[in-house]
Write an enzyme that holds these catalytic residues in place. Structure first.
Site, PDB file in Angstrom:
ATOM      1  N   VAL A 273       7.578  -0.790   4.779  1.00  0.00           N
ATOM      2  CA  VAL A 273       7.082  -2.110   5.172  1.00  0.00           C
ATOM      3  C   VAL A 273       7.722  -2.589   6.488  1.00  0.00           C
ATOM      4  O   VAL A 273       8.915  -2.379   6.711  1.00  0.00           O
ATOM      5  CB  VAL A 273       7.377  -3.133   4.042  1.00  0.00           C
ATOM      6  CG1 VAL A 273       7.116  -4.551   4.508  1.00  0.00           C
ATOM      7  CG2 VAL A 273       6.543  -2.810   2.816  1.00  0.00           C
TER       8      VAL A 273
ATOM      9  N   ALA B 224       0.867 -17.929  17.977  1.00  0.00           N
ATOM     10  CA  ALA B 224       1.108 -16.656  18.675  1.00  0.00           C
ATOM     11  C   ALA B 224       0.423 -15.502  17.937  1.00  0.00           C
ATOM     12  O   ALA B 224      -0.200 -14.638  18.556  1.00  0.00           O
ATOM     13  CB  ALA B 224       2.613 -16.400  18.800  1.00  0.00           C
TER      14      ALA B 224
ATOM     15  N   HIS C 229       3.151  -9.540  11.688  1.00  0.00           N
ATOM     16  CA  HIS C 229       4.355 -10.009  10.995  1.00  0.00           C
ATOM     17  C   HIS C 229       4.924 -11.210  11.746  1.00  0.00           C
ATOM     18  O   HIS C 229       5.024 -11.172  12.977  1.00  0.00           O
ATOM     19  CB  HIS C 229       5.380  -8.869  10.934  1.00  0.00           C
ATOM     20  CG  HIS C 229       6.647  -9.244  10.231  1.00  0.00           C
ATOM     21  ND1 HIS C 229       6.718  -9.383   8.856  1.00  0.00           N
ATOM     22  CD2 HIS C 229       7.876  -9.536  10.702  1.00  0.00           C
ATOM     23  CE1 HIS C 229       7.954  -9.733   8.519  1.00  0.00           C
ATOM     24  NE2 HIS C 229       8.673  -9.832   9.616  1.00  0.00           N
TER      25      HIS C 229
ATOM     26  N   ASN D 182      -1.031  -4.535  11.084  1.00  0.00           N
ATOM     27  CA  ASN D 182      -0.571  -5.731  10.368  1.00  0.00           C
ATOM     28  C   ASN D 182       0.083  -6.671  11.379  1.00  0.00           C
ATOM     29  O   ASN D 182       0.522  -6.249  12.449  1.00  0.00           O
ATOM     30  CB  ASN D 182       0.437  -5.361   9.279  1.00  0.00           C
ATOM     31  CG  ASN D 182       0.822  -6.554   8.417  1.00  0.00           C
ATOM     32  OD1 ASN D 182      -0.024  -7.414   8.117  1.00  0.00           O
ATOM     33  ND2 ASN D 182       2.080  -6.644   8.033  1.00  0.00           N
TER      34      ASN D 182
ATOM     35  N   LEU E 118       0.841  -1.198   0.000  1.00  0.00           N
ATOM     36  CA  LEU E 118       0.000   0.000   0.000  1.00  0.00           C
ATOM     37  C   LEU E 118       0.877   1.249   0.000  1.00  0.00           C
ATOM     38  O   LEU E 118       1.867   1.328   0.735  1.00  0.00           O
ATOM     39  CB  LEU E 118      -0.927  -0.014   1.220  1.00  0.00           C
ATOM     40  CG  LEU E 118      -1.902  -1.207   1.239  1.00  0.00           C
ATOM     41  CD1 LEU E 118      -2.589  -1.311   2.595  1.00  0.00           C
ATOM     42  CD2 LEU E 118      -2.929  -1.084   0.114  1.00  0.00           C
TER      43      LEU E 118
END
Ligand code: 4DW
Length: 194
Positions: free
Chosen positions: A147, A176, A112, A110, A96
């Site tokens: 990012v 997790a 990760h 988000n 994005l």
């Protein structure tokens, strides 16, 4: 209690999407999953969301060719129609641009599969194993234009044990992820209610 309206962006199965949907069923959860958007018409997560009675939308990036801005304007329009207040990326695969990210400043999350700022990017489990790391984990962070680098909201460590493979480690990290993503969204939505 106000339930904040959340959209989840997916490109595939969206196992983190399912974890968010399950968590949001709790009576005291401060957010509701109001919309699931996929950039791929065939994403498996769409059927799952529909089966849960959640509105879905497809904004197919291939329709817009190389025009990322047009794709993101279409995405933003759908988010606005549904009066979305927070966005969660769940295996969403389109980068994005700052244009969209800035519009959702502080309101886009988000997850990760690593303990950021370690192991940004792809292939995190293989790289953690290759480095001989003793712990690994998952991070929920606010999305920034760069990012894997927005402010960290929540993290959970998992041990790396003798005999671990990419697959066994990935499965442990995914568990997790499924715990901390709903917790992080709860934290963000609660903060918005204060
Ligand atoms: C991410 C980052 C980049 C690509 C794919 C995934 C991680 C999560 C994420 C999705 N969109 C984002 C993020 C992020 O952390 N930060 C921002 N946006 N600003 C990526 O480069 N994807 C490429 C396409 C892959 C494909 O379609 O399979 C791309 O060219 O967009």
């Amino acid at each position: 209690m106000i339930r904040r309206r959340v959209a989840i962006l997916i490109s595939g199965r969206g196992s983190n999407m399912s974890a968010l949907i399950e968590a949001a069923k709790a009576a005291d959860y401060p957010a509701e999953i109001s919309l699931v958007i996929s950039n791929r018409p065939d994403a498996a997560g769409l059927a799952w969301a529909r089966a849960e009675g959640i509105p879905t939308a497809v904004v197919d990036h291939t329709t817009y060719g190389q025009d990322r801005e047009a794709f993101e304007r279409a995405l933003q329009a759908v988010l606005e129609v549904h009066r979305i207040e927070f966005v969660c990326l769940a295996g969403f695969m389109r980068l994005l641009s700052p244009w969209l990210v800035e519009r959702w400043h502080g309101r886009m999350l988000n997850v990760h599969p690593a303990l950021l700022p370690a192991f940004k990017g792809l292939d995190t489990h293989r790289r953690a194993l290759a480095a001989g790391a003793k712990v690994h984990g998952a991070t929920v962070h606010l999305v920034a234009a760069e990012v894997d680098s927005g402010p960290i909201i929540m993290q959970e460590t998992v041990p790396i044990v003798t005999g671990d493979t990419v697959e066994t480690l990935a499965a442990r990290v995914l568990e997790a992820e499924h715990r901390i993503y709903p917790e992080a969204l709860k934290k963000l939505a609660r903060a918005a209610n204060k």
